[in-house]
Design an enzyme around this catalytic site. Sequence first.
Site, PDB file in Angstrom:
ATOM      1  N   GLN A 121       0.832  -1.205   0.000  1.00 22.11           N
ATOM      2  CA  GLN A 121       0.000   0.000   0.000  1.00 22.11           C
ATOM      3  C   GLN A 121       0.864   1.252   0.000  1.00 22.11           C
ATOM      4  O   GLN A 121       0.542   2.241  -0.647  1.00 22.11           O
ATOM      5  CB  GLN A 121      -0.921   0.001   1.214  1.00 22.11           C
ATOM      6  N   HIS A 169       2.003   3.061  -3.274  1.00 28.98           N
ATOM      7  CA  HIS A 169       1.080   3.816  -4.117  1.00 28.98           C
ATOM      8  C   HIS A 169       1.487   5.278  -4.208  1.00 28.98           C
ATOM      9  O   HIS A 169       1.360   5.897  -5.260  1.00 28.98           O
ATOM     10  CB  HIS A 169      -0.349   3.723  -3.570  1.00 28.98           C
ATOM     11  N   GLU A 213      -9.914   1.617   3.821  1.00 26.38           N
ATOM     12  CA  GLU A 213     -10.213   1.175   2.455  1.00 26.38           C
ATOM     13  C   GLU A 213      -9.947  -0.332   2.337  1.00 26.38           C
ATOM     14  O   GLU A 213     -10.789  -1.089   1.870  1.00 26.38           O
ATOM     15  CB  GLU A 213      -9.341   1.948   1.463  1.00 26.38           C
ATOM     16  N   HIS A 214      -8.765  -0.748   2.750  1.00 20.73           N
ATOM     17  CA  HIS A 214      -8.398  -2.174   2.754  1.00 20.73           C
ATOM     18  C   HIS A 214      -8.149  -2.605   4.199  1.00 20.73           C
ATOM     19  O   HIS A 214      -7.379  -1.962   4.910  1.00 20.73           O
ATOM     20  CB  HIS A 214      -7.112  -2.428   1.956  1.00 20.73           C
ATOM     21  N   ASP A 251      -6.629  -6.443  -5.638  1.00 25.33           N
ATOM     22  CA  ASP A 251      -6.314  -5.327  -6.527  1.00 25.33           C
ATOM     23  C   ASP A 251      -6.347  -5.732  -7.992  1.00 25.33           C
ATOM     24  O   ASP A 251      -6.601  -4.899  -8.864  1.00 25.33           O
ATOM     25  CB  ASP A 251      -4.925  -4.770  -6.196  1.00 25.33           C
ATOM     26  N   HIS A 291     -55.001  13.944  -3.495  1.00 27.26           N
ATOM     27  CA  HIS A 291     -54.544  12.577  -3.252  1.00 27.26           C
ATOM     28  C   HIS A 291     -55.688  11.714  -2.742  1.00 27.26           C
ATOM     29  O   HIS A 291     -55.920  10.587  -3.212  1.00 27.26           O
ATOM     30  CB  HIS A 291     -53.412  12.572  -2.202  1.00 27.26           C
TER      31      HIS A 291
END
Length: 919
Positions: free
Chosen positions: A737, A740, A806-807, A840, A899
């Site tokens: 990670q 990135h 996220e992960h 991924d 209505h």
Amino acid sequence: MTSLATPVLALLDGVRPAEEEKQLLAVLSRAAPLLIPQQALKGIAQSLPASLSYAVLLSSPADTSAACDALDAGAEAVVASANDAPQLLQSGVPASRLILHVDARTSTSLPELADNGVAGALVTLPEGLSASDAQTGALVAQFREALDSKQNGRPVFVEVASAEVPTLDDVARLSQLGASLVVKTSQLDLVKEDKAQSKQGTLDLVGALVSPLKSDRADGLFPTTVVASSLGTSLGLVYSSRQSIRESLLTGSAVYQSRTRGLWRKGESSGATQEVVRLRFDCDTDAVEFTVRQRKGAQHQGFCHLTERQGCFGPLAGLAALESTLVSRKESAPKGSYTARLFSDPALLSAKIREEAAELVEAKDEDSQHVAFEAADLLYFALARCVRAGVSLEDVERSLDAKAKKVSRRKGDAKPQFIQEETKKDVSTIASAPAAPSAAAAAAPSFHMTSYKLEDVDDKQRTELLKRPSIKTEAVMDLCRPILKSVKERGDEALLELTAKFDGAKLDSPVLRPPFATPDVLAKIKPEVKVAIDQAYKNIYAFHLAQKKTGGNIAASQAAGGKGAELQAQTGEREDDAVLEMETMPGVVCRRFARPIQRVGLYVPGGTAVLPSTALMLGVPAQVARCPTIVLATPPRKDGSIAPEVLYVADRVGASCVLKAGGAQAVGAMAYGTAKVPKVDKIVGPGNQFVTAAKMLVQNDTDALVSIDMPAGPSEVLVIADESSDPDFVASDLLSQAEHGPDSQVILVGIALTPEQLGRIEYALDRQARVLPRCETVRKAIEKSLTIIVPDRAEAMRWSNDYAPEHLIIQAAEPEEMARGVINAGSIFVGPWSPESCGDYASGTNHTLPTYGLARQYSGVSTSTFEKNITSQSLTADGLRLLGPHVVHLAECEELEAHANAVRLRLARLAQATSSAAK
């Protein structure tokens, strides 16, 4: 840009006689920066002194290529309007090299631009306002506060609108306020004597530069440090006066002020003269620093007049001493000595450099003394190579500075003949290195995550540790708005212009049409990569198709009487489309079914990167959802081409077209549509901060009528580990990670880990990180990373759910059991054999996931991302008889008579029918 922050910024505004211009530039190179208009740079670039600090004033609209070229050529910064800032930043101009040219009214929006990291501001005062007016002081203070100049030294330059020549008092006044005055070079004069008058209509340049100086000494002198131009080595302490500074700047030879003998022209008798490279004042302008270069050819090369040594504080040390020794040995080394052989035998010196480089590479990281020993040997022979060629350390430093100024970077990969064997070594090193660190390595790993114990963390600190770094969304949005407006109003024309500026690709058309997987494209894809893409496609398709089959709860439909087939006949639903259908009360049937979004845009980051995995993660679910129009946007390469792997995926997922554009301009083209780019109804996919900001802007624009998948922040991972975890596995997941980007978020939650157990993980992290190609990127991410040691599994899960990663990777005992406690996460990787990399790329789940804590309210991309759900209801007459009265009562309660009447009419009709039937 502290090198530009001096009392005067000279603006080149005309051509002087050649000799006069040369002298003016020489003086500026020693003490003050020059601002050069873009159109004048080409004619003067070759004559600029190497030591001159200069910025380039860009023409408007700004040419991004010209900006990058200017920075690559050595400009400290470029100066541009706030309107031109967005395209410059997107084209690769660093914010730290961009000075904003603004007027006094811009101060209100400057804080957002300053937060983006701009280098400074050049402020044009309103007409009629002079440098000495009180209002100017207030404006300078406002801009300095906006830039936080006191903290980071960002300069504020002030330009007076009038044509009047500024005075020395104007310069001193602004300098006192913390600003620099912009003065045209045509208004500058080089006065030789202190207190002499400058020519009519000019400003004494040296007088202006020294005007802020003040002395607290009775004799009015200024303490002066003298440093060598190479490595900044201190040579001694002397004194200066305004006249000695003037002579030094005008002649280029160091002149100081003796407290007993008056002006001291260094080396006048001994020949040991000094060339003035740079002159600077300290922060409160009462001391001076001379950077000098000792001229060759003197009887002795020392600065100290008592000992004739190179410096008054003793002999040189380190690299400076080594350089001096090698220079001396080159001239007088005894014949047959080793040093003489090095200089006379190029083959020997070349072999020694290669030998020492190899030994440094092979030195063990955990043995720091050995690494230092081998590095010293390599530096010795490398410096000998430089001295043999007449290259000094100062030349090397100048080259390093020039490289640092470049914004156009090469990829930086090693040549094939060097990388092949090293790659083999690196892979085997990771796999076979011992899991346990030596005592020295465990004590101080280079890659180190800041560690906390939960028991030592109070509630306030816990809240801070769970926070992500702040994202300046509004500032980035301000940069994106003009880009989106341009695409919205000018369509393809603007799109092609912006693609040329930001991506460096000049295109004839912004789109490609199918077929994409032509024989030429397929020939460029490695066979093993094509097989991998095919397998990933198969897995992702199967998992996302299963979502469609179960997404509407078929069991509920069957429990309601199996009327889904009836609806399928009516609506054309396929067998794999799930329909939720149930009878809520007798005669009242409710249904919910999915329909594809008709036009979708997929953003696949690219340019220099190749990301077929993202194209798969977005394209496959859109294909499964059966979206009729799929626009795949990705930045082109410099030659206008798209990565063949991405084109192959576009072909497999049935893309309607490939948009060759990136950034905010691609988002705008898909949101508003152009003559060649189909307008879409939803934009999906990850991207940088400009892409995210543009997506958020268009979803709120009623002219676009477009939705997005989710906001996005930097990628992140949280790993839960305990004593049973494999340290190598844990480290590899953290690093996968971290590579990135430097803003990636990496969190380790250790369940009751002892210092020794944590040390093994950190050792594995350090060892693996060192051999990664993106080592420096990883280092920056790891520096901001966090380890939290918790007492038990329950606290580990509590921390994870609060963080909402996220992960989430669970590498602890009974991982499946722990996974049941997950409430907030984008995607979970369960157990030691489930690395994040599989998700991924190819396991089947989607890798486009919520970040920045948004897993609390968002899901990752799925088939339903590309669908919207429609509900229907059908009532029989008996159903309306049962339900209708309740509806009437509720409508009357809300005073919505129309209505209620719609139901009353039908109930009355049913009552009449019943009555007639009874008769």
